[in-house]
Design a protein around this motif. Structure first.
Motif, short mmCIF file in Angstrom:
data_model
loop_
_atom_site.label_atom_id
_atom_site.label_comp_id
_atom_site.label_asym_id
_atom_site.label_seq_id
_atom_site.Cartn_x
_atom_site.Cartn_y
_atom_site.Cartn_z
N ARG A 26 34.48 69.40 43.28
CA ARG A 26 34.69 70.82 43.01
C ARG A 26 35.81 71.44 43.85
NH1 ARG A 26 30.46 73.57 40.54
NH2 ARG A 26 28.67 72.29 39.95
N GLU A 27 36.26 70.73 44.88
CA GLU A 27 37.21 71.33 45.80
C GLU A 27 38.47 70.48 45.97
OE1 GLU A 27 33.85 73.45 48.70
OE2 GLU A 27 34.76 71.52 49.29
N ILE A 28 39.55 71.13 46.40
CA ILE A 28 40.82 70.46 46.68
C ILE A 28 41.43 71.13 47.91
CG2 ILE A 28 42.11 71.99 45.13
CD1 ILE A 28 43.95 69.61 44.50
N SER A 29 42.08 70.34 48.72
CA SER A 29 42.69 70.90 49.94
C SER A 29 43.92 71.71 49.58
CB SER A 29 43.07 69.77 50.90
OG SER A 29 44.16 69.01 50.38
N LEU A 30 44.25 72.65 50.46
CA LEU A 30 45.44 73.47 50.24
C LEU A 30 46.69 72.61 50.20
CD1 LEU A 30 46.76 76.24 49.97
CD2 LEU A 30 46.78 76.42 52.47
N GLU A 31 46.72 71.57 51.06
CA GLU A 31 47.89 70.68 51.10
C GLU A 31 48.11 70.00 49.76
OE1 GLU A 31 49.45 66.71 53.53
OE2 GLU A 31 47.60 67.73 54.17
N ASP A 32 47.01 69.47 49.18
CA ASP A 32 47.14 68.79 47.88
C ASP A 32 47.43 69.78 46.75
OD1 ASP A 32 46.72 66.32 49.00
OD2 ASP A 32 44.55 66.29 48.58
N ALA A 33 46.86 70.96 46.85
CA ALA A 33 47.09 71.98 45.82
C ALA A 33 48.55 72.41 45.80
CB ALA A 33 46.18 73.18 46.05
N LYS A 34 49.18 72.48 47.00
CA LYS A 34 50.58 72.87 47.08
C LYS A 34 51.50 71.87 46.38
CE LYS A 34 50.81 76.64 49.77
NZ LYS A 34 51.56 77.87 49.38
N LYS A 35 51.06 70.61 46.33
CA LYS A 35 51.85 69.58 45.64
C LYS A 35 51.87 69.83 44.13
CE LYS A 35 50.67 66.06 49.09
NZ LYS A 35 49.93 64.79 49.33
N ILE A 36 50.84 70.52 43.64
CA ILE A 36 50.72 70.81 42.21
C ILE A 36 51.37 72.15 41.88
CG2 ILE A 36 49.09 71.18 40.32
CD1 ILE A 36 47.12 69.40 41.95
N SER A 37 51.14 73.13 42.77
CA SER A 37 51.69 74.46 42.55
C SER A 37 52.07 75.09 43.89
CB SER A 37 50.67 75.36 41.84
OG SER A 37 51.13 76.70 41.78
N GLU A 38 53.31 75.52 43.99
CA GLU A 38 53.78 76.13 45.23
C GLU A 38 53.07 77.45 45.51
OE1 GLU A 38 57.98 76.54 45.03
OE2 GLU A 38 58.38 74.37 45.12
#
Length: 346
Positions: A76-88
């Motif tokens: 259910r969760e994703i780290s901010l670091e990994d999320a930034k790789k998908i969307s700035e």
């Protein structure tokens, strides 16, 4: 992934909207819901699934995850670091949609969601029919003939809902042509576990009763009552009418000026003969009226509890009229009065 047989799918959407009254958006939303549910069950997921179907009917499946600083639930969760790789633009506490790539599932997505979509369509069709026609039972509706099958069943568009006028509900003198408007009597709205349909008829005796209400204002306003109707569809009908007002001639009002009203009814019934008679609270008088054009010489009644027996005597020259061709006059009179009628020569 795109929906297989796209042209057929588009045609199905058009058909359901035009003839079942189910909006395309509802079907697409149901398909999305079905695919999401099937996907979660297939992969044992507990996370939120989103499905998108674009204007070209391309299906995309996404898993929704919450952006957190420290991941405790990877489903259910994703780290901010990994999320930034998908969307700035990703930020803590936001949600992000991750497109799924399980091609084996995607190829069968529509089929996997089929049962839920069918269930939703049935429910929508049922609710649509009930909302439009539940309060129109026992009334006349006007529709357009869309097609006629090889068995003679007539498919009619009633306010965007397709219904079938079966051969057993047709009058023998009816003539149907695709594109023509047609009046039908709504017998019932029939619901079961699989479908909801409108039962319509042009053979039912109540169709004639409603035609009188349709054509005669005094009937629709309740000034004149149609007490009973007995019908041999396509051949002959007896209609018993009554009014509390001494100022009203119920037979004359139903016939109309220059027979205009009764002509409209007989034209609708393709020339079916209609006898309009006066209903009387005195059963003997009512039976005497019902047996016309024959003149009764004597009548006696026997009360059998659930029904009456009327022993009717006529002169010999009135016997044929009393019985009628193939017994039709006596048979219709018995149905009209709800009595068993025995006819004898005096």
């Amino acid at each position: 992934m795109y929906i297989k047989d796209l042209d057929s799918f588009r045609e199905s959407l058009e058909f359901l909207e035009k003839y079942r009254g189910i909006e395309k958006k509802f079907i697409i939303d149901s398909l999305k819901e079905g695919i999401a549910s099937a996907y979660s069950k297939t992969y044992g997921l507990d996370s939120e699934i989103e499905v998108d179907i674009d204007d070209d009917f391309r299906i995309s499946i996404y898993r929704v995850k919450k952006i957190v600083e420290k991941v405790e639930d990877a489903e259910r969760e994703i780290s901010l670091e990994d999320a930034k790789k998908i969307s700035e633009d990703a930020a803590l506490e936001d949600e992000i949609m991750l497109e799924e790539r399980e091609d084996d599932f995607r190829r069968n997505a529509v089929q996997n969601a089929k049962q839920l979509v069918i269930q939703r369509i049935r429910e929508a069709e049922k609710n649509n029919i009930l909302s439009k026609f539940q309060d129109k039972k026992n009334r006349i509706a006007i529709g357009i003939i869309r097609r006629i099958d090889h068995s003679g069943n007539v498919f009619i568009d009633l306010d965007g809902i397709e219904t079938i006028l079966t051969t057993r509900d047709q009058s023998p003198t009816d003539i149907y042509k695709v594109g023509n408007s047609v009046k039908v009597y709504i017998v019932d709205v029939v619901t079961n576990s699989k479908s909801t349909r409108i039962h319509v008829s042009r053979r039912d005796a109540r169709f004639v009763k409603e035609l009188f209400a349709f054509e005669v204002p005094e009937v629709s306003e309740g000034i004149i009552s149609v007490k009973s109707v007995a019908r041999d569809a396509g051949s002959r009908t007896k209609v018993a009418v009554y009014s509390d007002s001494e100022a009203i001639d119920p037979v004359g009002a139903c016939v109309g000026n220059k027979s205009s009203r009764i002509k409209s009814i007989t034209d609708e019934l393709n020339g079916e003969k209609i006898d309009i008679i006066i209903w009387d609270p005195d059963l003997s008088k009512f039976i005497s009226n019902a047996i016309k054009p024959s003149e009764i010489t004597e009548i006696t009644l026997e009360d059998k509890g659930e029904f009456h027996v009327a022993n009717v005597k006529v002169k010999e020259d009135q016997l044929a009229l009393a019985i009628g061709r193939k017994g039709q006059n006596a048979r219709l009179a018995a149905r009209l009065t709800e009595c068993k009628i025995n006819i004898e020569v005096i």
